[in-house]
Scaffold this motif. Structure first.
Motif, PDB file in Angstrom:
ATOM      1  N   GLY A 176      -4.918 -25.372  15.340  1.00 41.32           N
ATOM      2  CA  GLY A 176      -4.669 -26.156  16.538  1.00 41.32           C
ATOM      3  C   GLY A 176      -3.298 -26.805  16.536  1.00 41.32           C
ATOM      4  N   GLN A 177      -2.644 -26.837  15.373  1.00 41.48           N
ATOM      5  CA  GLN A 177      -1.293 -27.395  15.337  1.00 41.48           C
ATOM      6  C   GLN A 177      -0.292 -26.259  15.424  1.00 41.48           C
ATOM      7  N   LEU A 178       0.839 -26.537  16.054  1.00 41.66           N
ATOM      8  CA  LEU A 178       1.850 -25.506  16.224  1.00 41.66           C
ATOM      9  C   LEU A 178       2.680 -25.380  14.959  1.00 41.66           C
ATOM     10  N   ASN A 179       2.998 -24.161  14.614  1.00 42.72           N
ATOM     11  CA  ASN A 179       3.753 -23.876  13.411  1.00 42.72           C
ATOM     12  C   ASN A 179       5.249 -23.909  13.681  1.00 42.72           C
ATOM     13  N   ASP A 180       6.021 -24.012  12.590  1.00 45.77           N
ATOM     14  CA  ASP A 180       7.474 -24.013  12.679  1.00 45.77           C
ATOM     15  C   ASP A 180       7.956 -22.612  13.008  1.00 45.77           C
ATOM     16  N   LEU A 181       8.919 -22.532  13.907  1.00 42.18           N
ATOM     17  CA  LEU A 181       9.449 -21.243  14.331  1.00 42.18           C
ATOM     18  C   LEU A 181      10.962 -21.290  14.327  1.00 42.18           C
ATOM     19  N   GLN A 182      11.566 -20.340  13.628  1.00 34.63           N
ATOM     20  CA  GLN A 182      12.999 -20.096  13.747  1.00 34.63           C
ATOM     21  C   GLN A 182      13.123 -18.879  14.655  1.00 34.63           C
ATOM     22  N   LEU A 183      13.721 -19.079  15.821  1.00 33.82           N
ATOM     23  CA  LEU A 183      13.773 -18.049  16.851  1.00 33.82           C
ATOM     24  C   LEU A 183      15.210 -17.641  17.145  1.00 33.82           C
ATOM     25  N   HIS A 212      13.157 -22.233  25.497  1.00 31.87           N
ATOM     26  CA  HIS A 212      12.076 -23.170  25.168  1.00 31.87           C
ATOM     27  C   HIS A 212      10.705 -22.587  25.514  1.00 31.87           C
ATOM     28  N   LYS A 213      10.639 -21.772  26.564  1.00 28.48           N
ATOM     29  CA  LYS A 213       9.353 -21.151  26.923  1.00 28.48           C
ATOM     30  C   LYS A 213       9.004 -20.021  25.959  1.00 28.48           C
ATOM     31  N   VAL A 214       9.983 -19.211  25.617  1.00 24.75           N
ATOM     32  CA  VAL A 214       9.744 -18.133  24.654  1.00 24.75           C
ATOM     33  C   VAL A 214       9.224 -18.727  23.350  1.00 24.75           C
ATOM     34  N   ALA A 215       9.855 -19.787  22.878  1.00 25.68           N
ATOM     35  CA  ALA A 215       9.416 -20.432  21.636  1.00 25.68           C
ATOM     36  C   ALA A 215       7.988 -20.960  21.772  1.00 25.68           C
ATOM     37  N   ARG A 216       7.686 -21.567  22.891  1.00 30.38           N
ATOM     38  CA  ARG A 216       6.343 -22.112  23.115  1.00 30.38           C
ATOM     39  C   ARG A 216       5.289 -21.008  23.099  1.00 30.38           C
ATOM     40  N   TRP A 217       5.555 -19.913  23.798  1.00 27.83           N
ATOM     41  CA  TRP A 217       4.591 -18.802  23.851  1.00 27.83           C
ATOM     42  C   TRP A 217       4.335 -18.241  22.465  1.00 27.83           C
ATOM     43  N   ILE A 218       5.396 -18.028  21.696  1.00 28.11           N
ATOM     44  CA  ILE A 218       5.251 -17.465  20.346  1.00 28.11           C
ATOM     45  C   ILE A 218       4.517 -18.453  19.437  1.00 28.11           C
ATOM     46  N   ARG A 219       4.902 -19.725  19.477  1.00 30.61           N
ATOM     47  CA  ARG A 219       4.247 -20.730  18.608  1.00 30.61           C
ATOM     48  C   ARG A 219       2.735 -20.777  18.827  1.00 30.61           C
ATOM     49  N   HIS A 220       2.303 -20.626  20.072  1.00 31.52           N
ATOM     50  CA  HIS A 220       0.875 -20.688  20.363  1.00 31.52           C
ATOM     51  C   HIS A 220       0.106 -19.492  19.788  1.00 31.52           C
ATOM     52  N   ALA A 221       0.810 -18.421  19.455  1.00 37.52           N
ATOM     53  CA  ALA A 221       0.159 -17.241  18.872  1.00 37.52           C
ATOM     54  C   ALA A 221       0.279 -17.197  17.352  1.00 37.52           C
ATOM     55  N   ASP A 270      -0.171 -18.293  13.376  1.00 39.87           N
ATOM     56  CA  ASP A 270      -1.067 -18.942  12.420  1.00 39.87           C
ATOM     57  C   ASP A 270      -0.306 -19.419  11.191  1.00 39.87           C
ATOM     58  N   ALA A 271       1.007 -19.234  11.179  1.00 37.85           N
ATOM     59  CA  ALA A 271       1.846 -19.623  10.035  1.00 37.85           C
ATOM     60  C   ALA A 271       3.256 -19.874  10.551  1.00 37.85           C
ATOM     61  N   ASP A 272       4.095 -20.457   9.704  1.00 35.60           N
ATOM     62  CA  ASP A 272       5.501 -20.607  10.055  1.00 35.60           C
ATOM     63  C   ASP A 272       6.115 -19.216  10.209  1.00 35.60           C
ATOM     64  N   ALA A 273       7.187 -19.134  11.004  1.00 33.48           N
ATOM     65  CA  ALA A 273       7.741 -17.811  11.288  1.00 33.48           C
ATOM     66  C   ALA A 273       9.238 -17.837  11.535  1.00 33.48           C
ATOM     67  N   GLU A 274       9.847 -16.700  11.274  1.00 25.77           N
ATOM     68  CA  GLU A 274      11.231 -16.399  11.632  1.00 25.77           C
ATOM     69  C   GLU A 274      11.166 -15.125  12.464  1.00 25.77           C
ATOM     70  N   ILE A 275      11.397 -15.258  13.767  1.00 27.23           N
ATOM     71  CA  ILE A 275      11.230 -14.130  14.674  1.00 27.23           C
ATOM     72  C   ILE A 275      12.476 -13.949  15.532  1.00 27.23           C
ATOM     73  N   THR A 276      12.897 -12.694  15.622  1.00 27.90           N
ATOM     74  CA  THR A 276      13.959 -12.322  16.547  1.00 27.90           C
ATOM     75  C   THR A 276      13.312 -11.609  17.723  1.00 27.90           C
ATOM     76  N   VAL A 277      13.641 -12.061  18.927  1.00 24.00           N
ATOM     77  CA  VAL A 277      13.202 -11.408  20.152  1.00 24.00           C
ATOM     78  C   VAL A 277      14.444 -10.789  20.778  1.00 24.00           C
ATOM     79  N   ARG A 278      14.383  -9.485  21.016  1.00 21.73           N
ATOM     80  CA  ARG A 278      15.519  -8.783  21.623  1.00 21.73           C
ATOM     81  C   ARG A 278      15.034  -8.083  22.885  1.00 21.73           C
ATOM     82  N   ILE A 279      15.708  -8.368  23.983  1.00 16.17           N
ATOM     83  CA  ILE A 279      15.408  -7.755  25.277  1.00 16.17           C
ATOM     84  C   ILE A 279      16.422  -6.634  25.483  1.00 16.17           C
ATOM     85  N   PRO A 289       4.846 -16.000   2.677  1.00 21.23           N
ATOM     86  CA  PRO A 289       4.330 -17.270   3.201  1.00 21.23           C
ATOM     87  C   PRO A 289       4.824 -17.561   4.612  1.00 21.23           C
ATOM     88  N   VAL A 290       5.825 -16.783   5.056  1.00 16.46           N
ATOM     89  CA  VAL A 290       6.387 -16.950   6.389  1.00 16.46           C
ATOM     90  C   VAL A 290       6.300 -15.602   7.108  1.00 16.46           C
TER      91      VAL A 290
END
Length: 153
Positions: A3-10, A30-39, A41-50, A81-82
């Motif tokens: 239920g808590q949002l995880n740390d995201l490096q985007l 800020h919306k992209v980060a919010r959508w990803i954080r809600h999905a 279950d752990a901290d993450a480092e994610i690159t989104v490329r359009i 762990p990430v």
């Protein structure tokens, strides 16, 4: 889920393609980060490329041996762990699907980012009906928490 949002490096990247401005407008950081954080279950480092159709097709062909552009490709590298992953979304495919399904561009992007983020954590809908149903249920629940309609309705 805690239920808590995880740390995201985007990292949010946009390739050069026709119509890129419309896609940038639908994807504020800020919306992209919010959508990803809600999905997550752990901290993450994610690159989104359009990307445009050419890059999307080349990546799908080279890495999945499918010679066409698809909506989202998930390249998952670690889950613990990430979570580390690249999510590549093909803008023309996303736009066409949104139009065909009567969704806003932003709602469809939100769903595909949730979908790709789940794949990055090991969820898979191609391993059997039970897994597909579990993943779709998680997507529906996440999208509802984000204020979106059921993406599969």
């Amino acid at each position: 889920m805690s239920g808590q949002l995880n740390d995201l490096q985007l990292s949010l990247q946009f390739a050069a393609f026709d119509g890129v401005a419309e896609h940038r407008a639908a994807l504020p950081r800020h919306k992209v980060a919010r959508w990803i954080r809600h999905a997550l279950d752990a901290d993450a480092e994610i690159t989104v490329r359009i990307v445009g159709a050419e890059e999307g097709q080349a990546l799908n062909r080279d890495y999945r041996q499918r010679d066409y552009a698809t909506n989202v490709l998930t390249f998952d590298y670690t889950q613990e762990p990430v979570v580390t992953a690249d999510l590549v979304l093909c803008a023309p495919v996303v736009a066409q699907e949104a139009r065909e399904n009567g969704k806003t561009l932003q709602a469809h992007y939100a769903h595909l980012l949730v979908h790709g983020t789940l794949h990055a954590q090991g969820w898979d809908h191609e391993t059997g009906e039970e897994d597909a149903e579990a993943m779709e249920a998680r997507e529906r629940e996440t999208m509802a928490r984000l204020g979106f309609d059921d993406p599969y309705a």
